[in-house]
Motif scaffolding. Structure first.
Motif, PDB file in Angstrom:
ATOM      1  N   ALA A 197       0.831  -1.213   0.000  1.00  0.00           N
ATOM      2  CA  ALA A 197       0.000   0.000   0.000  1.00  0.00           C
ATOM      3  C   ALA A 197       0.861   1.257   0.000  1.00  0.00           C
ATOM      4  O   ALA A 197       0.557   2.236  -0.695  1.00  0.00           O
ATOM      5  CB  ALA A 197      -0.938  -0.001   1.208  1.00  0.00           C
ATOM      6  N   ILE A 198       1.955   1.245   0.775  1.00  0.00           N
ATOM      7  CA  ILE A 198       2.855   2.398   0.818  1.00  0.00           C
ATOM      8  C   ILE A 198       3.575   2.549  -0.519  1.00  0.00           C
ATOM      9  O   ILE A 198       3.652   3.649  -1.082  1.00  0.00           O
ATOM     10  CB  ILE A 198       3.852   2.260   1.988  1.00  0.00           C
ATOM     11  CG1 ILE A 198       3.105   2.414   3.319  1.00  0.00           C
ATOM     12  CG2 ILE A 198       4.975   3.284   1.876  1.00  0.00           C
ATOM     13  CD1 ILE A 198       3.913   2.021   4.546  1.00  0.00           C
ATOM     14  N   ALA A 199       4.084   1.446  -1.064  1.00  0.00           N
ATOM     15  CA  ALA A 199       4.797   1.500  -2.345  1.00  0.00           C
ATOM     16  C   ALA A 199       3.877   1.973  -3.466  1.00  0.00           C
ATOM     17  O   ALA A 199       4.268   2.793  -4.303  1.00  0.00           O
ATOM     18  CB  ALA A 199       5.382   0.126  -2.676  1.00  0.00           C
ATOM     19  N   PHE A 200       2.632   1.485  -3.494  1.00  0.00           N
ATOM     20  CA  PHE A 200       1.662   1.932  -4.505  1.00  0.00           C
ATOM     21  C   PHE A 200       1.460   3.444  -4.426  1.00  0.00           C
ATOM     22  O   PHE A 200       1.455   4.136  -5.439  1.00  0.00           O
ATOM     23  CB  PHE A 200       0.314   1.233  -4.323  1.00  0.00           C
ATOM     24  CG  PHE A 200       0.200  -0.122  -4.980  1.00  0.00           C
ATOM     25  CD1 PHE A 200       1.301  -0.787  -5.487  1.00  0.00           C
ATOM     26  CD2 PHE A 200      -1.036  -0.737  -5.074  1.00  0.00           C
ATOM     27  CE1 PHE A 200       1.183  -2.033  -6.086  1.00  0.00           C
ATOM     28  CE2 PHE A 200      -1.159  -1.982  -5.668  1.00  0.00           C
ATOM     29  CZ  PHE A 200      -0.060  -2.633  -6.176  1.00  0.00           C
ATOM     30  N   GLY A 221       2.407   6.151  -7.286  1.00  0.00           N
ATOM     31  CA  GLY A 221       1.238   6.669  -7.991  1.00  0.00           C
ATOM     32  C   GLY A 221       0.396   5.597  -8.661  1.00  0.00           C
ATOM     33  O   GLY A 221      -0.371   5.890  -9.579  1.00  0.00           O
ATOM     34  N   VAL A 222       0.524   4.365  -8.199  1.00  0.00           N
ATOM     35  CA  VAL A 222      -0.258   3.260  -8.759  1.00  0.00           C
ATOM     36  C   VAL A 222      -1.699   3.382  -8.283  1.00  0.00           C
ATOM     37  O   VAL A 222      -1.958   3.502  -7.085  1.00  0.00           O
ATOM     38  CB  VAL A 222       0.328   1.892  -8.340  1.00  0.00           C
ATOM     39  CG1 VAL A 222      -0.574   0.750  -8.792  1.00  0.00           C
ATOM     40  CG2 VAL A 222       1.740   1.734  -8.871  1.00  0.00           C
ATOM     41  N   THR A 232      -7.906  -0.819   0.812  1.00  0.00           N
ATOM     42  CA  THR A 232      -8.413  -0.329   2.097  1.00  0.00           C
ATOM     43  C   THR A 232      -8.020   1.120   2.360  1.00  0.00           C
ATOM     44  O   THR A 232      -8.849   1.932   2.779  1.00  0.00           O
ATOM     45  CB  THR A 232      -7.920  -1.228   3.241  1.00  0.00           C
ATOM     46  OG1 THR A 232      -8.325  -2.573   2.978  1.00  0.00           O
ATOM     47  CG2 THR A 232      -8.471  -0.776   4.580  1.00  0.00           C
ATOM     48  N   HIS A 233      -6.768   1.476   2.110  1.00  0.00           N
ATOM     49  CA  HIS A 233      -6.314   2.840   2.385  1.00  0.00           C
ATOM     50  C   HIS A 233      -6.926   3.847   1.412  1.00  0.00           C
ATOM     51  O   HIS A 233      -7.188   4.987   1.771  1.00  0.00           O
ATOM     52  CB  HIS A 233      -4.784   2.901   2.376  1.00  0.00           C
ATOM     53  CG  HIS A 233      -4.191   1.967   3.375  1.00  0.00           C
ATOM     54  ND1 HIS A 233      -3.759   0.703   3.029  1.00  0.00           N
ATOM     55  CD2 HIS A 233      -3.996   2.086   4.705  1.00  0.00           C
ATOM     56  CE1 HIS A 233      -3.313   0.087   4.114  1.00  0.00           C
ATOM     57  NE2 HIS A 233      -3.440   0.903   5.145  1.00  0.00           N
ATOM     58  N   ASP A 234      -7.185   3.409   0.177  1.00  0.00           N
ATOM     59  CA  ASP A 234      -7.879   4.263  -0.788  1.00  0.00           C
ATOM     60  C   ASP A 234      -9.320   4.485  -0.325  1.00  0.00           C
ATOM     61  O   ASP A 234      -9.851   5.597  -0.422  1.00  0.00           O
ATOM     62  CB  ASP A 234      -7.884   3.614  -2.180  1.00  0.00           C
ATOM     63  CG  ASP A 234      -6.487   3.346  -2.699  1.00  0.00           C
ATOM     64  OD1 ASP A 234      -5.665   4.283  -2.705  1.00  0.00           O
ATOM     65  OD2 ASP A 234      -6.222   2.197  -3.088  1.00  0.00           O
ATOM     66  N   LEU A 235      -9.938   3.427   0.181  1.00  0.00           N
ATOM     67  CA  LEU A 235     -11.297   3.521   0.704  1.00  0.00           C
ATOM     68  C   LEU A 235     -11.359   4.496   1.880  1.00  0.00           C
ATOM     69  O   LEU A 235     -12.258   5.342   1.955  1.00  0.00           O
ATOM     70  CB  LEU A 235     -11.799   2.137   1.128  1.00  0.00           C
ATOM     71  CG  LEU A 235     -13.155   2.081   1.821  1.00  0.00           C
ATOM     72  CD1 LEU A 235     -14.261   2.559   0.883  1.00  0.00           C
ATOM     73  CD2 LEU A 235     -13.432   0.667   2.311  1.00  0.00           C
ATOM     74  N   MET A 236     -10.394   4.391   2.790  1.00  0.00           N
ATOM     75  CA  MET A 236     -10.369   5.306   3.936  1.00  0.00           C
ATOM     76  C   MET A 236     -10.258   6.755   3.464  1.00  0.00           C
ATOM     77  O   MET A 236     -10.947   7.636   3.974  1.00  0.00           O
ATOM     78  CB  MET A 236      -9.200   4.955   4.866  1.00  0.00           C
ATOM     79  CG  MET A 236      -9.391   3.652   5.608  1.00  0.00           C
ATOM     80  SD  MET A 236      -7.944   3.170   6.573  1.00  0.00           S
ATOM     81  CE  MET A 236      -7.849   4.487   7.759  1.00  0.00           C
TER      82      MET A 236
END
Length: 155
Positions: free
Chosen positions: A42-45, A49-50, A57-61
């Protein structure tokens, strides 16, 4: 509290355990935090900029915060006990929520929120790299990123 930047995610060998590496913005200390593989991804994405086809989950938050008008104003890495790090999410409303640093960092990168670390945490778990050694550290990182097992085969 000292502001830190996310330098990246690395895999520590031989355990294959992911580490997120933070660095003081106005200092010479680095802070390695061992994290899970999902959080490392999630951090690397976020750093690369992926954008996945469906929100992780983090995008949802992040989307929930935006949809409800809540603003994440700061991520604080507050403590380390027996090698376990603790963080707090601070919101514009004044609300604070306890969280794992890895999740907090992944969310901060998506929202552009600053990350700070308690001085005591940096004192206990930080690693000092003097400025004159910084170039050597970067060269070594670049080498590690490029090297392959075949480079060590005897000829």
């Amino acid at each position: 509290m000292r502001e830190v930047d996310v330098m990246g995610v690395r895999v520590e060998m031989p355990s294959n355990q992911p580490i997120v590496l933070l660095r003081e913005v106005t200092g010479e200390r680095y802070l390695p935090i061992w994290i899970g593989a999902v959080e490392a991804t999630a951090i690397a994405f976020a750093q690369q900029g992926v954008v996945p086809p469906r929100p992780l989950t983090h995008d949802l938050m992040k989307d929930v915060l935006e949809a409800t008008g809540n603003e994440l104003t700061e991520v604080r890495i507050t403590d380390v006990k027996d090698g376990v790090f603790f963080a707090t999410l601070v919101f514009g409303s004044g609300a604070e929520v306890s969280a794992r640093p890895s999740d907090s960092i992944a969310l901060a990168l998506r929202t552009g929120t600053r990350i700070v670390c308690a001085e005591e945490v940096l004192d206990e778990a930080g690693l000092a790299v003097p400025a004159e050694q910084e170039d050597e550290v970067e060269k070594f990182r670049e080498f590690l990123d490029q090297v392959t097992p075949e480079d060590f085969e005897s000829r």
